[in-house]
Write a protein that holds these residues in place. Structure first.
Motif, short mmCIF file in Angstrom:
data_model
loop_
_atom_site.label_atom_id
_atom_site.label_comp_id
_atom_site.label_asym_id
_atom_site.label_seq_id
_atom_site.Cartn_x
_atom_site.Cartn_y
_atom_site.Cartn_z
N ASP A 190 49.27 48.11 63.92
CA ASP A 190 49.74 49.36 64.03
C ASP A 190 51.02 49.57 64.12
O ASP A 190 51.78 49.26 64.90
N ASN A 191 51.61 50.19 62.97
CA ASN A 191 52.96 50.37 62.71
C ASN A 191 53.16 52.08 62.81
O ASN A 191 53.96 52.47 62.69
N PHE A 192 52.16 52.71 63.07
CA PHE A 192 52.15 54.19 63.01
C PHE A 192 52.08 54.66 64.36
O PHE A 192 52.69 55.66 64.54
N GLY A 193 51.47 54.14 65.29
CA GLY A 193 51.48 54.72 66.75
C GLY A 193 50.24 55.43 66.88
O GLY A 193 49.61 56.01 66.00
N PRO A 194 50.02 55.44 68.36
CA PRO A 194 48.65 56.30 68.67
C PRO A 194 48.65 57.92 68.20
O PRO A 194 47.50 58.47 68.00
N ALA A 195 49.98 58.23 67.92
CA ALA A 195 49.96 59.90 67.66
C ALA A 195 49.60 60.23 66.08
O ALA A 195 49.12 61.31 65.99
N HIS A 196 49.43 59.09 65.39
CA HIS A 196 49.12 59.12 63.98
C HIS A 196 47.87 58.27 63.59
O HIS A 196 47.78 58.25 62.41
N ASN A 197 47.43 57.81 64.34
CA ASN A 197 46.09 56.71 64.07
C ASN A 197 44.91 57.59 63.99
O ASN A 197 44.56 58.91 64.59
N TRP A 198 43.92 56.98 63.30
CA TRP A 198 42.64 57.82 63.30
C TRP A 198 41.64 56.87 64.32
O TRP A 198 41.27 55.66 64.12
N LYS A 199 41.26 57.66 65.60
CA LYS A 199 40.31 56.87 66.34
C LYS A 199 40.90 55.64 66.91
O LYS A 199 40.44 54.49 67.26
N SER A 200 42.31 55.64 67.02
CA SER A 200 42.97 54.33 67.55
C SER A 200 43.24 53.18 66.74
O SER A 200 43.37 52.15 67.31
N GLU A 201 42.34 53.32 65.46
CA GLU A 201 42.52 52.24 64.58
C GLU A 201 43.75 52.18 63.72
O GLU A 201 44.45 53.00 63.21
N PRO A 202 44.28 50.77 63.70
CA PRO A 202 45.48 50.82 62.71
C PRO A 202 45.18 50.83 61.48
O PRO A 202 44.30 51.08 60.77
N PRO A 203 46.43 51.10 60.48
CA PRO A 203 46.09 51.57 59.08
C PRO A 203 45.58 50.03 58.38
O PRO A 203 45.46 49.10 58.86
N ILE A 204 44.83 50.70 57.50
CA ILE A 204 43.97 49.47 56.49
C ILE A 204 45.06 48.53 55.97
O ILE A 204 44.48 47.56 55.28
N LEU A 205 46.33 49.24 55.71
CA LEU A 205 47.05 48.32 55.02
C LEU A 205 48.32 48.05 55.68
O LEU A 205 48.35 48.77 56.83
N LEU A 206 49.21 47.22 55.25
CA LEU A 206 50.41 46.71 55.97
C LEU A 206 51.64 47.33 55.07
O LEU A 206 51.83 47.61 53.92
N SER A 207 52.92 47.70 56.00
CA SER A 207 54.11 48.06 55.54
C SER A 207 54.67 46.62 54.88
O SER A 207 54.13 45.50 55.08
N ARG B 192 44.59 35.48 65.88
CA ARG B 192 44.58 36.94 66.73
C ARG B 192 45.73 37.06 67.76
O ARG B 192 46.33 37.92 67.97
N ASP B 193 45.99 35.81 68.36
CA ASP B 193 46.84 35.58 69.64
C ASP B 193 48.18 35.78 68.73
O ASP B 193 49.13 36.44 69.28
N TRP B 194 48.38 35.33 67.59
CA TRP B 194 49.87 35.31 66.92
C TRP B 194 49.83 36.81 66.52
O TRP B 194 51.07 37.30 66.49
N LEU B 195 48.98 37.39 66.06
CA LEU B 195 49.14 38.92 65.81
C LEU B 195 49.51 39.59 66.82
O LEU B 195 50.65 40.55 66.64
N ARG B 196 48.89 39.38 67.90
CA ARG B 196 49.30 40.39 69.22
C ARG B 196 50.73 39.75 69.62
O ARG B 196 51.56 40.78 70.02
N ASN B 197 51.04 38.69 69.73
CA ASN B 197 52.58 38.19 69.99
C ASN B 197 53.46 38.95 69.07
O ASN B 197 54.39 39.42 69.47
N TYR B 198 53.22 38.96 67.66
CA TYR B 198 54.23 39.61 66.79
C TYR B 198 54.24 41.03 67.10
O TYR B 198 55.28 41.43 67.17
N ALA B 199 53.05 41.87 67.11
CA ALA B 199 53.28 43.20 67.80
C ALA B 199 53.99 43.47 68.94
O ALA B 199 54.99 44.24 68.92
N TRP C 197 54.87 51.36 71.54
CA TRP C 197 53.47 51.47 72.00
C TRP C 197 52.96 50.08 72.17
O TRP C 197 53.63 49.17 71.48
N PRO C 198 51.96 49.91 72.94
CA PRO C 198 51.27 48.43 73.13
C PRO C 198 50.95 47.85 72.04
O PRO C 198 50.29 48.53 71.08
N PRO C 199 50.77 46.66 71.61
CA PRO C 199 50.31 45.96 70.70
C PRO C 199 48.73 46.37 70.42
O PRO C 199 47.78 46.45 71.06
N ASN C 200 48.68 46.77 68.99
CA ASN C 200 47.21 47.43 68.50
C ASN C 200 47.14 46.59 67.29
O ASN C 200 47.46 47.13 66.09
#
Length: 443
Positions: free
Chosen positions: A62-79, A270-277, A288-291
């Motif tokens: 999630d590089n958009f943040g909760p204000a721009h997500n749909w139902k708190s889901e991260p974007p399906i693509l990456l920057s 999955r742990d690495w993803l959380r740590n990266y975020a 915002w917290p890691p999502n």
């Protein structure tokens, strides 16, 4: 006794030909409609890579943040920034980046005009990760990725068009006025749906790409994506004046996949993803917290935002099952009328010592005979319906539907089960006929 009950069933069907035919037609039509819709749904929702779908995962950040997500889901693509970080971290057995692009092919034969061709920019692990089959040659190496090499893998269809189907490995192809060396020609490899890159096409069941080039090479050439490109407002950011601004932006446009063979690998990644975020949050990039998400192939295809399974196939299956239920209700009424007309016969049999269990067996076997006839009619109607399925559903999906042995067997089994279920209440009523009352009334 089974043969005796079967003989009674045939005699009963001959005595009530019209009623029997009506039940058989109802069951045949209901089951055929349901099976045709099921065949389409099965083709659309099938596992596209069953041999390793449990090992392939889509990472989302999630590089958009909760204000721009749909139902708190991260974007399906990456920057681009996150995609490059995942690729170079090498935390998985294989990792792949993908985005769609469009190229202009300039044939060597001057008599042939240039023509546009869609392709995918991919990293080198793509072909091994997705079990791509080659007719000639193979993919490129990770070293070619690092060198931004001018290499390309082409489809068998494009190879046929340009080189007459001959082994073209080592030959050159001109794309956008740049020369590329062909390192591989794919076999007839057509994964449907294109599960690995649902964002680069508006229809996941369309034909596969004809060109595959190194991701790093496409980035160097400033090749824009032909797929989805969205920023936090779900539109292209007007403040991106040049390619470097696109690469530095938070806009999402790159698909990423990782191969994780074991459960421990999945938990580690999955742990690495959380740590990266979390690291991006500490650096001030995210406030915002890691999502993050890590979805396997089937979880990915079922995500709401991907729209892979056509709504028309799901809706038609629901309508067909509803129609089958309506047929079942009507068959219950017809069976009840059919069995209760024989109340005097049942009373005599009961008076002569037949048990209720014998009545149950007699009438359920009769229902099974009718259900078998309905199933055979359903098979014929299903075969006819499958022949014209392309007139109702998309041709790409119609091509994937198969009238195989499992569908044949399922058609007969469903017809038998539905008929037996419809016969349960009428049989119960028939078994509870009072013999004394029937003898008195008909005496």
């Amino acid at each position: 006794m089974l043969g005796y009950y079967f003989d009674l069933a045939l005699r009963s069907c001959r005595r009530s030909k019209a009623l029997t035919a009506l039940v058989v037609v109802l069951m045949g039509c209901g089951v055929a409609t349901c099976m045709i819709s099921f065949a389409v749904f099965r083709a659309a929702a099938a596992d596209p890579i069953p041999q390793k779908s449990h090992q392939l995962f889509v990472p989302q950040i999630d590089n958009f943040g909760p204000a721009h997500n749909w139902k708190s889901e991260p974007p399906i693509l990456l920057s681009y920034r996150d995609a490059e970080a995942l690729l170079h971290a090498r935390q998985a057995r294989r990792q792949v980046l993908i985005y769609g692009s469009k190229w202009t092919v300039l044939p060597d034969d001057a008599r042939q005009p240039p023509f546009p061709q869609e392709g995918d920019a991919v990293s080198s692990d793509f072909f091994a990760m997705f079990d791509a089959r080659f007719r000639y040659g193979g993919g490129w190496s990770s070293h070619a990725d690092e060198q931004r090499a001018a290499v390309v893998v082409i489809s068998s269809a494009l190879n046929q068009k340009l080189f007459g189907g001959a082994n073209s490995v080592g030959r050159e192809i001109n794309l956008d006025a740049h020369v590329y060396r062909i390192v591989g020609v794919l076999d007839d490899w057509e994964p449907r749906p294109r599960f690995f890159d649902v964002a680069s096409t508006y229809y996941p069941f369309s034909h596969p790409r004809q060109l595959y080039l190194p991701f790093s090479r496409a980035i160097d050439l400033h090749k824009a994506t032909t797929g989805q490109f969205y920023c936090s407002t779900n539109t292209v950011d007007p403040d991106l004046p040049d390619w470097n601004s696109v690469l530095r932006s938070e806009c999402a446009w790159i698909a990423a996949w990782v191969e994780l063979p074991a459960r421990a690998d999945v938990a580690h990644y999955r742990d690495w993803l959380r740590n990266y975020a979390a690291e991006q949050q500490r650096l001030g990039r995210f406030d915002w917290p890691p999502n993050v998400r890590l979805s396997d192939v089937m979880q990915w295809l079922r995500q709401d935002g991907n729209n892979v399974i056509p709504k028309s196939s799901t809706l038609s299956l629901i309508v067909s099952v509803s129609f089958l239920l309506i047929c079942l209700v009507n068959v219950v009424g017809l069976m009840l009328a059919r069995f209760m007309r024989r109340a005097p016969e049942i009373g005599v049999r009961r008076a002569l010592g037949a048990s209720r269990g014998a009545i149950y067996r007699q009438f359920l076997i009769e229902a099974a005979v009718i259900g078998l006839a309905g199933g055979l009619l359903g098979l014929l109607l299903t075969a006819l319906g499958m022949a014209g399925i392309g007139k109702v559903f998309e041709p790409e999906i119609a091509q994937l539907t198969r009238l195989d042995a499992s569908l044949f067997l399922l058609t007969v089994v469903v017809a038998l089960l539905v008929t037996l279920i419809a016969a349960l209440y009428p049989t119960w009523r028939a078994a509870h006929v009072q013999p004394a009352w029937q003898l008195k009334v008909n005496g």
